[in-house]
Design a protein around this motif. Structure first.
Motif, short mmCIF file in Angstrom:
data_model
loop_
_atom_site.label_atom_id
_atom_site.label_comp_id
_atom_site.label_asym_id
_atom_site.label_seq_id
_atom_site.Cartn_x
_atom_site.Cartn_y
_atom_site.Cartn_z
N ALA A 229 67.74 -4.87 12.65
CA ALA A 229 68.57 -3.78 13.33
C ALA A 229 67.91 -2.41 12.97
N ASN A 230 67.25 -2.32 12.09
CA ASN A 230 66.96 -1.09 11.49
C ASN A 230 66.07 -0.24 12.42
N PRO A 231 66.35 1.09 12.41
CA PRO A 231 65.58 1.90 13.71
C PRO A 231 64.01 1.72 13.72
N LEU A 232 63.57 1.71 12.54
CA LEU A 232 62.05 1.66 12.16
C LEU A 232 61.57 0.29 12.59
N ASN A 233 62.18 -0.77 12.34
CA ASN A 233 61.91 -2.19 12.79
C ASN A 233 61.95 -2.28 14.29
N GLU A 234 62.92 -1.62 15.00
CA GLU A 234 62.94 -1.66 16.42
C GLU A 234 62.08 -0.78 16.93
N GLN A 235 61.53 0.17 16.41
CA GLN A 235 60.28 1.05 16.77
C GLN A 235 59.06 0.29 16.84
N ILE A 236 58.93 -0.44 15.92
CA ILE A 236 57.67 -1.33 15.57
C ILE A 236 57.83 -2.47 16.69
N ASP B 246 43.73 -15.82 20.79
CA ASP B 246 44.73 -14.35 20.93
C ASP B 246 46.13 -14.90 20.28
N ALA B 247 46.65 -14.24 19.41
CA ALA B 247 48.07 -14.37 18.87
C ALA B 247 49.08 -13.06 19.07
N PRO B 248 50.16 -13.10 19.44
CA PRO B 248 51.35 -12.07 19.45
C PRO B 248 51.22 -11.50 18.06
N ILE B 249 51.49 -9.88 18.47
CA ILE B 249 51.79 -9.15 17.08
C ILE B 249 53.35 -8.99 16.97
N ASN B 250 53.93 -9.28 15.90
CA ASN B 250 55.10 -9.20 15.80
C ASN B 250 55.50 -8.14 14.70
#
Length: 136
Positions: free
Chosen positions: A7-14, A28-32
């Motif tokens: 829930a960290n704001p930076l994590n949400e932005q990423i 092809d692989a998703p980026i998380n």
């Protein structure tokens, strides 16, 4: 505590920035978004420890800018989708560059490679992105 990190704001932005992004290799692989725990420095040992992986995994360390170089280069033949993807990679690079220190790229494994682009945020939390590459 891991839930608080999600829930960290930076994590949400990423997470918002990487939505829909794929890392292209032989597959092809998703980026998380990746959120680890507090750390003193960004090392392969620290990351492996936080991931609960064996310390004897083959590890390759790469440069942050080198990782992004091919992802943010616009080719003449790009259509609109490729251009949008490239723009999102530019945004992602800027987001990580602005918010993380000691940025490094780690590649674990041989054929199925786990890739982590991580650094420390303002609270010394290991944070960034993760994806996979297939190389035979």
């Amino acid at each position: 505590d891991a839930l608080n990190e999600q829930a960290n704001p930076l994590n949400e932005q990423i997470a918002e920035t990487v939505a829909g992004l794929v890392y292209t290799s032989e597959s092809d692989a998703p980026i998380n978004a990746f959120a680890g725990q507090q750390a003193d420095s960004v090392t392969a040992e620290t990351l492996l420890l936080q991931l609960g992986k064996s310390n004897d995994l083959k590890v390759e360390e790469n440069d942050f800018n080198d990782f992004f170089a091919p992802l943010i280069k616009i080719q003449k033949w790009f259509g609109e989708d490729e251009r949008k993807m490239t723009e999102k990679f530019v945004q992602l690079k800027e987001l990580l560059k602005t918010n993380l220190i000691q940025k490094k790229v780690f590649r674990f494994g041989k054929k199925e490679i786990d890739i982590f682009v991580v650094g420390l945020d303002s609270g010394n939390i290991l944070r960034g992105i993760q994806t996979k590459a297939t190389e035979t």
